[in-house]
Design an enzyme around this catalytic site. Structure first.
Site, PDB file in Angstrom:
ATOM      1  N   ALA A  14      -3.895   1.560  12.290  1.00 15.55           N
ATOM      2  CA  ALA A  14      -5.207   1.522  11.963  1.00 15.55           C
ATOM      3  C   ALA A  14      -6.099   0.290  12.681  1.00 15.55           C
ATOM      4  O   ALA A  14      -7.254   0.297  12.772  1.00 15.55           O
ATOM      5  CB  ALA A  14      -5.359   1.315  10.395  1.00 15.55           C
ATOM      6  N   ARG A  51       1.862   8.547   7.016  1.00 18.82           N
ATOM      7  CA  ARG A  51       2.378   8.530   8.151  1.00 18.82           C
ATOM      8  C   ARG A  51       3.716   8.288   8.623  1.00 18.82           C
ATOM      9  O   ARG A  51       4.347   7.744   7.896  1.00 18.82           O
ATOM     10  CB  ARG A  51       1.259   7.189   8.894  1.00 18.82           C
ATOM     11  N   TRP A 105       7.289  -0.966  -7.600  1.00 17.68           N
ATOM     12  CA  TRP A 105       8.498  -1.420  -6.652  1.00 17.68           C
ATOM     13  C   TRP A 105       9.770  -1.555  -7.640  1.00 17.68           C
ATOM     14  O   TRP A 105      10.989  -1.186  -7.376  1.00 17.68           O
ATOM     15  CB  TRP A 105       8.151  -2.758  -6.061  1.00 17.68           C
ATOM     16  N   THR A 155       4.027   1.423  -0.741  1.00 14.86           N
ATOM     17  CA  THR A 155       4.668   1.580  -1.948  1.00 14.86           C
ATOM     18  C   THR A 155       3.838   2.033  -2.984  1.00 14.86           C
ATOM     19  O   THR A 155       4.384   2.965  -3.983  1.00 14.86           O
ATOM     20  CB  THR A 155       5.268  -0.034  -2.300  1.00 14.86           C
ATOM     21  N   PHE A 164       3.527  -9.517  -9.324  1.00 13.68           N
ATOM     22  CA  PHE A 164       4.752 -10.140  -9.111  1.00 13.68           C
ATOM     23  C   PHE A 164       5.122 -10.992 -10.116  1.00 13.68           C
ATOM     24  O   PHE A 164       4.256 -11.310 -11.312  1.00 13.68           O
ATOM     25  CB  PHE A 164       4.368 -11.030  -7.729  1.00 13.68           C
ATOM     26  N   LYS A 189       6.760  -6.506  11.236  1.00 12.59           N
ATOM     27  CA  LYS A 189       6.129  -5.769  10.020  1.00 12.59           C
ATOM     28  C   LYS A 189       7.204  -4.931   9.319  1.00 12.59           C
ATOM     29  O   LYS A 189       6.967  -5.052   8.317  1.00 12.59           O
ATOM     30  CB  LYS A 189       4.864  -5.006  10.589  1.00 12.59           C
ATOM     31  N   LYS A 196       0.998  -1.138  -0.048  1.00  7.22           N
ATOM     32  CA  LYS A 196       0.051   0.037  -0.003  1.00  7.22           C
ATOM     33  C   LYS A 196       0.938   1.233   0.082  1.00  7.22           C
ATOM     34  O   LYS A 196       0.566   2.293  -0.962  1.00  7.22           O
ATOM     35  CB  LYS A 196      -1.050  -0.207   1.220  1.00  7.22           C
ATOM     36  N   PHE A 212      -3.523  -0.467   7.015  1.00  3.37           N
ATOM     37  CA  PHE A 212      -4.089  -1.894   7.038  1.00  3.37           C
ATOM     38  C   PHE A 212      -5.126  -1.704   5.981  1.00  3.37           C
ATOM     39  O   PHE A 212      -5.296  -1.264   4.985  1.00  3.37           O
ATOM     40  CB  PHE A 212      -4.370  -2.403   8.384  1.00  3.37           C
TER      41      PHE A 212
END
Length: 563
Positions: free
Chosen positions: A280, A101, A416, A80, A388, A112, A78, A308
């Site tokens: 969140a 954030r 990415w 990224t 991917f 994480k 998210k 999230f």
């Protein structure tokens, strides 16, 4: 450098090789002079109060929210995507500012990881951002614990306010995962060491001070909110506030600089305002109102994110942040991956690379529910698939058709690997949506709905619950909150991020379940009522093999292992 070489570099290696511009140059691209910045070295700065005031009255740009399906071990990307989308807008000659954030130290040293994005879609300086940054979290922690110290000192010095020590609701905090501090006893020792009582710790991102900082419009509003914090109740059952404890001025002094948004840049020099960091799953999950509003007036497009899955961060962005700050979102980007959808369909993480049409069909119902939820807010949705190398054309085609049949624009994202260039298709879809699909934003429930019914509205309409079960303690707390005049506040649901339900093991789109609310408390300063559901904890713990084991710094001061 060819693409195959890029794939083998870690996020921190990419970030450390980046050529950053001085933050003064980044600011100049927005028409911000050096006199409007408070510099923290060459690459970080805070926007001055004078500059923030000068923005008042300027026209606002378009507000774009980035959210995601429920997180899985397969990853979604998210942040990224948010960063890459901002970079892609720059590639298209659009004036955009990202509003994110700040990361918490807890996840950085836990499981994480950081929150700077990934690959070639990152904000930098990555190590500074993920560690101490400009000290905002330390200021919040200090202000929180100053209030705790003043509370205990007041009791020790005679308890003139008649505080019932069995009914204190204010907790200490620290910005680290430490399960041993969830439930503690303070005041042990001699008489001079304080009054013995049970106490608790929450992680800093769950502190009400964090929420207050992120929802405050200015210093005056901050002080007003700080004064409304309920620390406990007296023997007559009336609330005792931070204002009653004469704590407001000193707390505001600790927070005056933390209240100013931070300016940094992406790998492609897109301006980024990074400010505030409530989780969140246990808080409201959005960056500060000040940063978002500043970005809207500094550029034609503000691209922000909520934490999230959309059932948590996006719901709170709409029902709490937008409601309280008068924001009107224009579009929402919903991030998913084929791998995550197959995981929701029951495929183990180790087998996600294999094509599995049945699992994809089974797991895509999670995406379907999030699309429905976001559309219920009246905001047009663009679904983006983080691609991917293992994703097949058939899998991508299936997801594309699924989304378009539900009235959503769809685009692949390769930010990415390719940075802004890999987000151009997504950016074009977002721009098309902004031009062709007007937003008719609305919230899930009205202000005057009773608190219990607000909780039920979120549980049933957003999560898909069949019923809500309130523990006896929660019923009592809800009744008291209504009686004390807090019934008009929105609700902030604390729930596992891994499922639409309150049971982390229920993947996909669970139905027929009962959401369990075990505790309710008022965050009067923040302006919402928190409902704790299931087994959610406001102080996380570390895993058996935390990320801290792999983080190091060499003799030259270069940090390694931070991802």
């Amino acid at each position: 450098m060819n693409q195959s070489e890029k794939k083998y570099k870690s996020d921190i290696e990419i970030a450390q090789e980046a050529r950053m511009l001085p933050v003064t140059e980044v600011a100049k691209s927005l028409g911000i002079g050096e006199e409007d910045l408070e510099l923290y070295g060459r690459y970080k700065a805070k926007l001055s109060e004078e500059f923030l005031r000068s923005l008042e009255g300027r026209p606002q740009g378009k507000l774009i929210l980035v959210t995601a399906i429920n997180p899985t071990p397969a990853g979604e990307g998210k942040t990224t995507t948010t960063v890459g989308l901002g970079q892609a807008f720059g590639k298209l000659g659009k004036k955009a500012v990202i509003a994110l954030r700040e990361p918490s130290l807890g996840p950085c040293f836990g499981i994480k990881g950081g929150a700077a994005g990934g690959g070639y879609a990152q904000v930098v300086p990555m190590e500074d951002l993920n560690l101490h940054f400009t000290g905002d979290f330390h200021a919040i922690t200090s202000a929180n614990n100053l209030l705790s110290a003043l509370l205990d000192n007041h009791i020790h010095q005679g308890n003139e306010l008649g505080i019932d020590t069995r009914n204190i609701v204010w907790k200490r905090c620290m910005d680290m995962n430490d399960r041993a501090l969830r439930n503690i006893v303070v005041g042990l020792g001699a008489k001079a060491d304080g009054f013995v009582r049970e106490d608790h710790f929450v992680i800093t991102v769950a502190s009400e001070i964090m929420a207050i900082l992120c929802l405050s419009e200015d210093l005056e509003d901050l002080k007003d909110r700080l004064g409304r914090i309920v620390v406990g109740y007296n023997f007559a059952g009336a609330p005792v506030t931070a204002k009653d404890l004469q704590a407001v001025g000193a707390m505001a002094a600790l927070l005056k600089d933390a209240l100013k948004p931070n300016l940094i840049q992406t790998l492609e020099h897109t301006p980024a305002l990074v400010h505030g960091g409530p989780f969140a799953n246990i808080a409201h999950g959005c960056n500060s109102v000040r940063a978002t509003k500043a970005a809207l007036r500094m550029a034609d497009y503000c691209i922000t994110e909520a934490g999230f899955g959309a059932d948590l961060g996006a719901e709170k962005f709409f029902n709490i942040k937008c409601r309280k700050a008068g924001l009107h979102p224009d579009a929402v980007v919903l991030v998913a991956t084929v791998r995550a959808l197959k995981y929701n369909g029951g495929v183990p993480k180790a087998e996600l690379g294999a094509e599995d049409p049945e699992a994809l069909k089974k797991g895509i119902v999670n995406l379907e529910k999030h699309i429905e939820n976001l559309q219920s807010f009246g905001v047009p949705v663009v679904v983006t698939l983080n691609r991917f190398v293992t994703d097949t054309d058939a899998e991508v085609s299936f997801v594309r058709t699924f989304c378009e049949e539900r009235g959503c624009e769809f685009a692949l994202s390769e930010v990415w690997e390719k940075g802004g260039e890999g987000g151009i298709a997504l950016a074009e879809k977002v721009l098309h949506t902004l031009e062709e699909k007007p937003s008719a934003f609305r919230t899930t429930y009205p202000d005057d709905l009773p608190l219990r019914e607000k909780i039920e509205a979120v549980a049933k309409n957003i999560y898909g619950a069949a019923a809500v079960e309130f523990a006896p303690a929660a019923v009592k707390q809800l009744t008291k909150a209504q009686e004390l005049g807090f019934g008009s506040l929105p609700v902030c649901m604390a729930k596992t991020q891994y499922s639409l339900s309150d049971d982390a093991s229920l993947l996909g789109r669970p139905s027929g379940f009962t959401l369990r609310v075990r505790e309710v408390y008022v965050s009067a300063g923040a302006g919402f009522v928190v409902a704790l559901t299931g087994e959610i904890m406001t102080m996380p713990g570390l895993s058996k093999s935390p990320a801290a084991y792999r983080i190091d710094v060499d003799a030259s001061g270069r940090i390694t292992g931070l991802f």
